[in-house]
Enzyme design. Structure first.
Site, PDB file in Angstrom:
ATOM      1  N   ASN A   9       0.869  -1.173   0.000  1.00 19.44           N
ATOM      2  CA  ASN A   9       0.000   0.000   0.000  1.00 19.44           C
ATOM      3  C   ASN A   9       0.905   1.222   0.000  1.00 19.44           C
ATOM      4  O   ASN A   9       1.441   1.603   1.043  1.00 19.44           O
ATOM      5  CB  ASN A   9      -0.881  -0.046   1.263  1.00 19.44           C
ATOM      6  CG  ASN A   9      -1.734   1.204   1.419  1.00 19.44           C
ATOM      7  OD1 ASN A   9      -1.806   2.030   0.508  1.00 19.44           O
ATOM      8  ND2 ASN A   9      -2.378   1.345   2.563  1.00 19.44           N
ATOM      9  N   LYS A  11       0.188   4.230  -0.394  1.00 19.83           N
ATOM     10  CA  LYS A  11      -0.456   5.444   0.132  1.00 19.83           C
ATOM     11  C   LYS A  11      -0.144   6.630  -0.808  1.00 19.83           C
ATOM     12  O   LYS A  11      -0.023   6.429  -2.004  1.00 19.83           O
ATOM     13  CB  LYS A  11      -0.027   5.690   1.581  1.00 19.83           C
ATOM     14  CG  LYS A  11      -0.229   4.433   2.449  1.00 19.83           C
ATOM     15  CD  LYS A  11      -0.107   4.683   3.910  1.00 19.83           C
ATOM     16  CE  LYS A  11      -0.304   3.362   4.663  1.00 19.83           C
ATOM     17  NZ  LYS A  11      -0.332   3.518   6.099  1.00 19.83           N
ATOM     18  N   HIS A 101      -9.665   1.450   4.360  1.00 21.16           N
ATOM     19  CA  HIS A 101      -8.443   1.617   5.163  1.00 21.16           C
ATOM     20  C   HIS A 101      -8.736   2.632   6.273  1.00 21.16           C
ATOM     21  O   HIS A 101      -9.512   3.568   6.071  1.00 21.16           O
ATOM     22  CB  HIS A 101      -7.304   2.106   4.256  1.00 21.16           C
ATOM     23  CG  HIS A 101      -5.977   2.095   4.954  1.00 21.16           C
ATOM     24  ND1 HIS A 101      -5.610   3.072   5.847  1.00 21.16           N
ATOM     25  CD2 HIS A 101      -4.954   1.212   4.921  1.00 21.16           C
ATOM     26  CE1 HIS A 101      -4.405   2.792   6.326  1.00 21.16           C
ATOM     27  NE2 HIS A 101      -3.986   1.658   5.772  1.00 21.16           N
ATOM     28  N   GLU A 103      -7.154   5.039   7.293  1.00 14.22           N
ATOM     29  CA  GLU A 103      -6.880   6.434   6.909  1.00 14.22           C
ATOM     30  C   GLU A 103      -8.027   7.004   6.079  1.00 14.22           C
ATOM     31  O   GLU A 103      -8.327   8.196   6.154  1.00 14.22           O
ATOM     32  CB  GLU A 103      -5.538   6.506   6.162  1.00 14.22           C
ATOM     33  CG  GLU A 103      -4.369   6.305   7.140  1.00 14.22           C
ATOM     34  CD  GLU A 103      -3.118   5.691   6.542  1.00 14.22           C
ATOM     35  OE1 GLU A 103      -3.005   5.636   5.309  1.00 14.22           O
ATOM     36  OE2 GLU A 103      -2.253   5.258   7.327  1.00 14.22           O
ATOM     37  N   GLU A 171      -5.928  -4.596  10.421  1.00 15.17           N
ATOM     38  CA  GLU A 171      -4.902  -3.587  10.655  1.00 15.17           C
ATOM     39  C   GLU A 171      -5.241  -2.802  11.923  1.00 15.17           C
ATOM     40  O   GLU A 171      -6.079  -1.887  11.874  1.00 15.17           O
ATOM     41  CB  GLU A 171      -4.842  -2.598   9.484  1.00 15.17           C
ATOM     42  CG  GLU A 171      -4.486  -3.226   8.153  1.00 15.17           C
ATOM     43  CD  GLU A 171      -3.839  -2.211   7.234  1.00 15.17           C
ATOM     44  OE1 GLU A 171      -2.736  -2.480   6.769  1.00 15.17           O
ATOM     45  OE2 GLU A 171      -4.424  -1.146   6.996  1.00 15.17           O
ATOM     46  N   GLY A 177       2.124   2.428  10.805  1.00 16.22           N
ATOM     47  CA  GLY A 177       3.160   3.461  10.710  1.00 16.22           C
ATOM     48  C   GLY A 177       3.822   3.784  12.041  1.00 16.22           C
ATOM     49  O   GLY A 177       4.557   4.755  12.150  1.00 16.22           O
ATOM     50  N   SER A 217       2.905  -1.946  10.493  1.00 13.13           N
ATOM     51  CA  SER A 217       4.331  -2.054  10.843  1.00 13.13           C
ATOM     52  C   SER A 217       4.932  -3.425  10.566  1.00 13.13           C
ATOM     53  O   SER A 217       5.803  -3.888  11.301  1.00 13.13           O
ATOM     54  CB  SER A 217       4.554  -1.652  12.309  1.00 13.13           C
ATOM     55  OG  SER A 217       4.204  -0.291  12.492  1.00 13.13           O
ATOM     56  N   GLY A 238       2.673  -0.999   4.350  1.00 17.51           N
ATOM     57  CA  GLY A 238       2.753   0.416   3.987  1.00 17.51           C
ATOM     58  C   GLY A 238       4.201   0.816   3.781  1.00 17.51           C
ATOM     59  O   GLY A 238       4.788   0.598   2.718  1.00 17.51           O
ATOM     60  N   GLY A 239       4.815   1.387   4.828  1.00 21.43           N
ATOM     61  CA  GLY A 239       6.172   1.935   4.732  1.00 21.43           C
ATOM     62  C   GLY A 239       7.178   1.003   4.061  1.00 21.43           C
ATOM     63  O   GLY A 239       7.933   1.429   3.184  1.00 21.43           O
TER      64      GLY A 239
HETATM   65  P1  PGA Z   1       2.550   0.416   7.673  1.00 21.22           P
HETATM   66  O1  PGA Z   1       1.112   0.639   6.993  1.00 21.22           O
HETATM   67  O2  PGA Z   1       3.100  -0.875   7.140  1.00 21.22           O
HETATM   68  O3  PGA Z   1       3.367   1.621   7.249  1.00 21.22           O
HETATM   69  O4  PGA Z   1       2.327   0.357   9.150  1.00 21.22           O
HETATM   70  C1  PGA Z   1       0.240  -0.437   6.764  1.00 21.22           C
HETATM   71  C2  PGA Z   1      -1.040   0.085   6.167  1.00 21.22           C
HETATM   72  O5  PGA Z   1      -1.515   1.152   6.569  1.00 21.22           O
HETATM   73  O6  PGA Z   1      -1.633  -0.557   5.273  1.00 21.22           O
END
Ligand code: PGA
Length: 255
Positions: A9, A11, A101, A103, A171, A177, A217, A238-239
């Site tokens: 992802n 983002k 998601h 967010e 999640e 994050g 994470s 994500g990251g």
């Molecule tokens: P993250 O994000 O791996 O940066 O924690 C995961 C996500 O929001 O899908």
């Protein structure tokens, strides 16, 4: 047998040049990989921002890396400035779309009902929706994790019919994050709870076909232990999906 899915992802990250180099590094890593991609125990998916779908899709077409969107509208077309539809994502080469998601739920006030409508539109367009659920830190502290997740599932999942089932991504909001993750036993409790919830509604066979991803994470350093938890059928990353080396290390951790 459920094949694990490692989904990136991205983002709101990336420009055409950086996206193209990230994909090139991924593809180079796959073709030069030992074991080779065919031997990796997972599917790979990248979900770039909508304006990069063409750039990324041009490079991933014909490769084992699949393409997905990060959101879609619930209507097929019409007067919805700034939105894109599931049909448009499909037309752009997507096979998947991330929906609900946390967010999107917090930045755009998306409700369970809206996520369900979007997921229905995605299925109708031939996309596999990845429906995200997860508790906040306060909800976990109150001991309400499973209840919150079950309420979100009940409200956000589309009607399930024949064909490819949706994917669920668990999640925890506080893990996204943050560098923090639940323990493997906490992850196992939620994923097991989601599987039992699905079994009660769909029956054992249909429930067994649904992949449940963990997200929040996930990194090369913790991927192997998280992916080994029963009922964890992959990751939503994500990251760590923004670095080819890390994303591939997570994919290799599948087995
Ligand atoms: P993250 O994000 O791996 O940066 O924690 C995961 C996500 O929001 O899908």
């Amino acid at each position: 047998m459920r094949r694990k899915l490692i989904a990136g992802n991205w983002k709101m990250n990336g420009l055409r040049a950086s996206a193209a180099s990230l994909i090139q590094e991924l593809l180079d890593g796959i073709s030069g990989a030992e074991p080779s991609f065919e031997l990796l125990a997972c599917e790979l998916l990248v979900c770039p921002p909508a304006c990069l779908l063409e750039t990324v899709g041009g490079l991933t077409a014909g490769t084992p890396v699949e393409l997905g969107g990060q959101d879609c509208h619930c209507a097929e077309a019409g007067a919805h400035t700034g939105d894109i539809s599931a049909v448009m994502l499909k037309d752009a080469g997507c096979a998947y779309v991330i929906l609900g998601h946390s967010e999107r739920r917090s930045d755009h006030g998306e409700s369970d009902a809206l996520v369900r409508a979007k997921a229905g539109a995605a299925l109708a367009a031939g996309l596999t929706p990845i429906v995200c659920v997860g508790e906040t830190a306060a909800e976990r502290d109150d001991g309400r994790t499973l209840a919150v997740v079950e309420t979100q599932l009940a409200g956000s999942l589309p009607e399930l019919g024949p064909g490819r089932p949706p994917i669920i991504a668990y999640e925890p909001v506080w893990a996204i994050g943050s560098g923090r993750t639940p323990s493997t036993s906490e992850v196992g409790e939620v994923h097991g709870g989601v599987r039992r919830w699905l079994e009660a509604r769909l029956g054992a066979e249909a429930a067994a076909a649904v992949r449940i991803l963990y997200g929040g994470s996930m990194k090369p350093g913790n991927a192997a232990e998280l992916l080994a938890v029963p009922d964890v059928d992959g990751g939503l990353i994500g990251g760590a999906s923004l670095k080819a080396e890390d994303f591939l290390a997570i994919a290799r951790a599948c087995g």
